[in-house]
Design an enzyme around this catalytic site. Structure first.
Site, PDB file in Angstrom:
ATOM      1  N   GLU A 264       0.740  -1.021   0.043  1.00 29.82           N
ATOM      2  CA  GLU A 264       0.205  -0.060   0.083  1.00 29.82           C
ATOM      3  C   GLU A 264       1.119   1.120   0.092  1.00 29.82           C
ATOM      4  O   GLU A 264       1.521   1.564   1.022  1.00 29.82           O
ATOM      5  CB  GLU A 264      -0.893   0.130   1.363  1.00 29.82           C
ATOM      6  CG  GLU A 264      -2.034   0.571   1.051  1.00 29.82           C
ATOM      7  CD  GLU A 264      -2.080   2.399   1.071  1.00 29.82           C
ATOM      8  OE1 GLU A 264      -1.826   2.959   0.190  1.00 29.82           O
ATOM      9  OE2 GLU A 264      -1.855   2.799   2.427  1.00 29.82           O
ATOM     10  N   CYS A 298      -2.191   8.783   2.645  1.00 32.20           N
ATOM     11  CA  CYS A 298      -1.792   8.304   1.422  1.00 32.20           C
ATOM     12  C   CYS A 298      -3.140   8.529   0.538  1.00 32.20           C
ATOM     13  O   CYS A 298      -3.162   8.609  -0.734  1.00 32.20           O
ATOM     14  CB  CYS A 298      -1.673   6.856   1.433  1.00 32.20           C
ATOM     15  SG  CYS A 298      -3.000   5.800   2.444  1.00 32.20           S
TER      16      CYS A 298
END
Length: 510
Positions: A264, A298
């Site tokens: 990720e 993110c």
């Protein structure tokens, strides 16, 4: 506001929280890894780190624990995670506060991160009774074909500073109910919250009573310790959260030994504001998505494409919001934007803004906010009007920078939206059904998360979380992400008295 007025208060408060949560003082004093709070820049601990030999021994111990834990029935494993969720509820205020101290988040975000941990525990407990396979039709009479799922092994977790505890919990809760053991390498920038989370889990382990020793452990150290986790033959899966650069290093190392990766990574996330958009709703979503957590998510909104017919209605309101947003000490409760994590983050932000100007961008905000502490890095969020989708717009800068561009053609804006390396989160603001459905279609957003009339941030644990392209392709948290933590077996049982072969193959012997 002088946030450095009480230079010892943050360190003292962190120590008091750690004490209440059961972390031994010796774990965060007298060591070689220094931790700092970005709120004032003051030191909050000096942690003892593990050597590569100690890390190897910890992984070996986790492997031994796995071999016992995999034989415990899954609903029983779920009972441990249920107890963990109870302990998190009891510790929510303290752990949430520690997240704010160590990562610089405003109180609601610190508490919200702990709530994510609680939510994934609830999800995992239910999952512990639903680790289901399939029964598959077979062409052979008197046979049954099915799929079964089995525990995988030691699960390595490498987490980033911006969500110091939630991402670990996403992985750990699923890994534990799936029958695996867990070894966690937290960010060197947020090690105290890792010690606290481990202590809370150990309370649940004590209540559970008969879990094998070494079932869940923490590796405190630098990247060399992380490399041990990535390279160890007894770690079949590593879930790594961080930069795309980090993923480019971790992924090949895992592939070299045929281990699995849940990556990720970066997210240069885009949003599109269409002519029919509810501009009031869009304004609130954009402001939170772009400025929340000081742009250090993110899923932070980094690129905004606004249709030229509504540009002059929306962008001035955005500029006003950027100019007036409160920046300051998140512990005081009045600020919406806290500090950047460190000086490197500040320097990277200033470099990106300089490059934006060189490419014709007009920068609003972005200057450092004086708080009285030379070691704390607060900035005004920056809104940058760009003439074209080029230069720094194509790269993710982990800071509160929002690049704003005009568009006129829907096909063209979709192409620009997708013309970056990362593919994590995206959003569109429209009341036009065709635009919304096109954005979600196969030729629309190429991201792992695509939203309509909400921002890019704020994913719930019920859905799988992750993205495509340079984001890494991994999925964590909800939906069927649990399958990544298990190995699949296809089983065929012959309960007949004959032995027919598939595909009509004949192999008769005397």
């Amino acid at each position: 506001m002088n946030i450095a007025a009480k230079p010892a208060s943050i360190a003292a408060e962190a120590a008091a929280i750690l004490d209440r949560l059961g972390v031994e003082t010796s774990a965060y004093t007298g060591g070689d890894l220094k931790s700092f709070s970005p709120i004032t820049g003051e030191q909050t601990g000096s942690l003892k780190t593990v050597s590569t030999a100690e890390a190897t021994a910890i992984i070996d111990r986790a492997d031994a624990a796995f071999r016992i834990w995999r034989l415990v029935p899954a609903p029983k494993r779920g009972e441990l995670v249920r107890l963990f969720g109870e302990e998190l509820r009891a510790a929510k205020a303290d752990l949430g506060r520690l997240v704010s101290i160590e990562a610089g988040k405003i109180p609601s975000e610190g508490l919200g991160e702990v709530q994510e941990m609680i939510d994934i525990c609830d999800f995992a407990v239910g999952l512990s009774r639903q680790l289901y396979g399939l029964t598959i039709a077979t062409e052979r009479p008197g046979h049954r074909m099915m799929e079964t799922w089995h525990p995988l092994g030691v699960i390595g977790i490498i987490s980033a500073f911006n969500f110091p505890v939630a991402v670990w919990a996403w992985n750990a809760a699923l890994a534990l109910v799936c029958g695996n053991s867990v070894v966690w390498k937290p960010s060197e920038k947020t090690p105290l919250t890792a010690l606290a989370s481990q202590a809370i889990l150990e309370r649940a382990l004590k209540r559970f009573g008969d879990a094998p020793e070494g079932l869940a452990q923490v590796l405190i150290g630098d990247r060399t310790v992380g490399e041990v986790l990535v390279d160890h033959a007894k770690v079949p899966l590593v879930s790594a959260t961080g930069s795309t650069r980090m993923g480019r290093e971790v992924g090949p190392r895992l592939a070299k030994r045929f281990a699995r990766a849940i990556l990720e990574l970066g997210g240069n996330n885009g949003g599109i504001v269409c002519p029919s958009a509810d501009l009031d709703m869009a304004l609130r979503a954009i402001a939170f998505g772009a400025m929340g957590t000081a742009g250090q998510r993110c899923t932070t909104l980094r690129r905004l494409f606004v249709h030229d017919s509504v540009y002059d209605q929306l962008v001035p309101r955005l500029k006003k919001a950027y100019a007036s947003v409160s920046v300051g000490n998140p512990l005081d409760g009045g600020a919406l934007v806290g500090p950047l994590i460190d000086k490197l983050a500040f320097d990277n932000m200033q470099k990106a803004l300089s490059e934006a100007k060189a490419h014709g961008g007009t920068v609003h905000g972005g200057e450092r906010v004086d708080t009285g502490s030379a070691d704390a890095y607060y900035v005004k969020p920056a809104l940058v009007e760009m003439p074209a989708h080029t230069g720094p717009v194509l790269e993710e800068t982990f800071a509160p920078i929002l690049y704003v561009l005009k568009y006129s053609d829907f096909d063209g804006v979709l192409a620009d939206h997708n013309a970056v390396g990362a593919g994590l989160s995206s959003s569109i603001f429209t009341l036009n059904m065709r635009e919304a459905e096109r954005f979600l279609a196969a030729d629309g957003s190429d991201c792992g998360i695509a939203n309509v009339n909400i921002g890019t941030s704020g994913a719930e644990i019920g859905g799988a979380f992750g993205g495509e392209k340079e984001t890494g392709g991994g999925r964590e948290s909800g939906s069927d992400a649990w399958k990544a933590y298990m190995r699949r077996a296809t089983n065929t049982v012959n309960y007949s008295t004959s032995l027919p072969l598939a595909q009509g193959v004949s192999f008769d012997i005397e």
